[in-house]
Motif scaffolding. Structure first.
Motif, PDB file in Angstrom:
ATOM      1  N   TRP A  23      47.032  19.305  43.419  1.00 29.41           N
ATOM      2  CA  TRP A  23      47.378  20.699  43.694  1.00 29.41           C
ATOM      3  C   TRP A  23      48.258  20.793  44.931  1.00 29.41           C
ATOM      4  O   TRP A  23      48.278  19.900  45.757  1.00 29.41           O
ATOM      5  N   TYR A  24      48.999  21.879  44.976  1.00 31.26           N
ATOM      6  CA  TYR A  24      49.656  22.258  46.224  1.00 31.26           C
ATOM      7  C   TYR A  24      49.589  23.771  46.344  1.00 31.26           C
ATOM      8  O   TYR A  24      49.516  24.494  45.346  1.00 31.26           O
ATOM      9  N   ALA A  25      49.555  24.235  47.585  1.00 28.04           N
ATOM     10  CA  ALA A  25      49.369  25.661  47.835  1.00 28.04           C
ATOM     11  C   ALA A  25      50.166  26.078  49.058  1.00 28.04           C
ATOM     12  O   ALA A  25      50.423  25.277  49.956  1.00 28.04           O
ATOM     13  N   LEU A  26      50.531  27.333  49.074  1.00 27.69           N
ATOM     14  CA  LEU A  26      51.147  27.959  50.238  1.00 27.69           C
ATOM     15  C   LEU A  26      50.136  28.977  50.756  1.00 27.69           C
ATOM     16  O   LEU A  26      49.751  29.899  50.027  1.00 27.69           O
ATOM     17  N   VAL A  27      49.670  28.763  51.969  1.00 24.65           N
ATOM     18  CA  VAL A  27      48.645  29.624  52.559  1.00 24.65           C
ATOM     19  C   VAL A  27      49.270  30.404  53.709  1.00 24.65           C
ATOM     20  O   VAL A  27      49.844  29.823  54.624  1.00 24.65           O
ATOM     21  N   GLN A  28      49.146  31.715  53.649  1.00 26.52           N
ATOM     22  CA  GLN A  28      49.733  32.608  54.657  1.00 26.52           C
ATOM     23  C   GLN A  28      48.831  32.716  55.885  1.00 26.52           C
ATOM     24  O   GLN A  28      47.621  32.505  55.805  1.00 26.52           O
ATOM     25  N   ASP A  29      49.421  33.078  57.023  1.00 27.23           N
ATOM     26  CA  ASP A  29      48.666  33.268  58.264  1.00 27.23           C
ATOM     27  C   ASP A  29      47.634  34.382  58.128  1.00 27.23           C
ATOM     28  O   ASP A  29      46.552  34.304  58.689  1.00 27.23           O
ATOM     29  N   GLU A  30      48.012  35.427  57.416  1.00 25.77           N
ATOM     30  CA  GLU A  30      47.136  36.586  57.254  1.00 25.77           C
ATOM     31  C   GLU A  30      46.982  36.915  55.784  1.00 25.77           C
ATOM     32  O   GLU A  30      47.743  36.430  54.948  1.00 25.77           O
ATOM     33  N   ILE A  31      46.030  37.752  55.471  1.00 25.90           N
ATOM     34  CA  ILE A  31      45.838  38.214  54.094  1.00 25.90           C
ATOM     35  C   ILE A  31      47.044  39.049  53.697  1.00 25.90           C
ATOM     36  O   ILE A  31      47.498  39.901  54.462  1.00 25.90           O
ATOM     37  N   VAL A  32      47.577  38.775  52.493  1.00 27.28           N
ATOM     38  CA  VAL A  32      48.741  39.501  51.985  1.00 27.28           C
ATOM     39  C   VAL A  32      48.406  40.133  50.638  1.00 27.28           C
ATOM     40  O   VAL A  32      47.513  39.665  49.926  1.00 27.28           O
ATOM     41  N   ASP A  33      49.114  41.205  50.304  1.00 23.09           N
ATOM     42  CA  ASP A  33      48.813  41.902  49.053  1.00 23.09           C
ATOM     43  C   ASP A  33      49.303  41.153  47.814  1.00 23.09           C
ATOM     44  O   ASP A  33      48.946  41.510  46.704  1.00 23.09           O
ATOM     45  N   TYR A  34      50.089  40.096  47.997  1.00 23.79           N
ATOM     46  CA  TYR A  34      50.536  39.290  46.856  1.00 23.79           C
ATOM     47  C   TYR A  34      49.792  37.949  46.779  1.00 23.79           C
ATOM     48  O   TYR A  34      50.135  37.083  45.997  1.00 23.79           O
ATOM     49  N   GLY A  35      48.748  37.806  47.589  1.00 22.23           N
ATOM     50  CA  GLY A  35      47.938  36.593  47.571  1.00 22.23           C
ATOM     51  C   GLY A  35      46.853  36.667  46.508  1.00 22.23           C
ATOM     52  O   GLY A  35      46.604  37.717  45.914  1.00 22.23           O
ATOM     53  N   ILE A  36      46.180  35.548  46.278  1.00 23.75           N
ATOM     54  CA  ILE A  36      45.101  35.480  45.292  1.00 23.75           C
ATOM     55  C   ILE A  36      43.813  35.984  45.940  1.00 23.75           C
ATOM     56  O   ILE A  36      43.377  35.453  46.958  1.00 23.75           O
ATOM     57  N   ASN A  37      43.209  36.992  45.337  1.00 18.60           N
ATOM     58  CA  ASN A  37      41.915  37.480  45.804  1.00 18.60           C
ATOM     59  C   ASN A  37      40.885  36.387  45.511  1.00 18.60           C
ATOM     60  O   ASN A  37      40.699  36.016  44.352  1.00 18.60           O
ATOM     61  N   PRO A  38      40.211  35.842  46.526  1.00 21.58           N
ATOM     62  CA  PRO A  38      39.295  34.725  46.300  1.00 21.58           C
ATOM     63  C   PRO A  38      38.048  35.089  45.492  1.00 21.58           C
ATOM     64  O   PRO A  38      37.409  34.220  44.909  1.00 21.58           O
ATOM     65  N   ASN A  39      37.722  36.372  45.415  1.00 21.58           N
ATOM     66  CA  ASN A  39      36.536  36.796  44.654  1.00 21.58           C
ATOM     67  C   ASN A  39      36.821  36.986  43.177  1.00 21.58           C
ATOM     68  O   ASN A  39      35.978  36.689  42.332  1.00 21.58           O
ATOM     69  N   THR A  40      38.010  37.486  42.873  1.00 19.42           N
ATOM     70  CA  THR A  40      38.315  37.839  41.478  1.00 19.42           C
ATOM     71  C   THR A  40      39.433  36.999  40.857  1.00 19.42           C
ATOM     72  O   THR A  40      39.632  37.051  39.649  1.00 19.42           O
ATOM     73  N   LEU A  41      40.190  36.286  41.680  1.00 23.49           N
ATOM     74  CA  LEU A  41      41.399  35.557  41.276  1.00 23.49           C
ATOM     75  C   LEU A  41      42.538  36.476  40.854  1.00 23.49           C
ATOM     76  O   LEU A  41      43.562  36.022  40.373  1.00 23.49           O
ATOM     77  N   ALA A  42      42.369  37.774  41.056  1.00 23.68           N
ATOM     78  CA  ALA A  42      43.443  38.720  40.744  1.00 23.68           C
ATOM     79  C   ALA A  42      44.438  38.734  41.901  1.00 23.68           C
ATOM     80  O   ALA A  42      44.140  38.293  43.012  1.00 23.68           O
ATOM     81  N   LYS A  43      45.622  39.254  41.644  1.00 22.78           N
ATOM     82  CA  LYS A  43      46.628  39.395  42.694  1.00 22.78           C
ATOM     83  C   LYS A  43      46.163  40.461  43.672  1.00 22.78           C
ATOM     84  O   LYS A  43      45.733  41.538  43.271  1.00 22.78           O
ATOM     85  N   GLY A  44      46.243  40.122  44.960  1.00 21.16           N
ATOM     86  CA  GLY A  44      45.931  41.104  45.990  1.00 21.16           C
ATOM     87  C   GLY A  44      44.860  40.651  46.949  1.00 21.16           C
ATOM     88  O   GLY A  44      43.864  40.070  46.557  1.00 21.16           O
ATOM     89  N   SER A  45      45.097  40.868  48.237  1.00 21.56           N
ATOM     90  CA  SER A  45      44.125  40.605  49.297  1.00 21.56           C
ATOM     91  C   SER A  45      43.679  39.157  49.383  1.00 21.56           C
ATOM     92  O   SER A  45      42.503  38.841  49.275  1.00 21.56           O
ATOM     93  N   GLY A  46      44.636  38.270  49.610  1.00 17.84           N
ATOM     94  CA  GLY A  46      44.311  36.867  49.798  1.00 17.84           C
ATOM     95  C   GLY A  46      45.358  36.173  50.649  1.00 17.84           C
ATOM     96  O   GLY A  46      46.441  36.706  50.885  1.00 17.84           O
TER      97      GLY A  46
END
Length: 110
Positions: A23-46
């Protein structure tokens, strides 16, 4: 088991292995609205804004079908592919990345 083979480089990309997948991932400094939500895997708040999980394909057997079958997750600001039978594995990885980065931020703040 999750293994990390790199620390973030200047682009924030981390890569490693989970079970038998790379795997490879791009992890942002802060939570972004286009990130993966860790609870639901939906777009938003990750923090994870890009994620690609795949099984390595040997060059001798490589063709378009084997390459496509080897990919289980592809997220680039939204899901391009997420195999439903691997959602728990992906959720485990996203949660790990979120936690790992949160701990790094707390450590640097001290």
């Amino acid at each position: 088991m999750i293994k990390v083979y790199s620390k973030t480089n200047k682009y924030g990309i981390i890569y490693g292995k989970i079970d038998s997948y790379n795997w490879y991932a791009l992890v942002q400094d802060e939570i972004v609205d286009y990130g993966i939500n860790p609870n639901t895997l939906a777009k938003g708040s990750g923090r994870v804004s890009r994620l690609f999980v795949y099984k390595e394909v040997k060059a001798a057997t490589m063709n378009q079908n084997t390459v496509m079958e080897s990919v289980i997750a592809d997220y680039r600001h939204s899901w391009n592919l997420l195999k439903s039978d691997q959602k728990e594995l992906i959720k485990k990885l996203v949660n790990y990345l979120e936690l790992r980065y949160s701990l790094k931020v707390l450590k640097e703040a001290k």
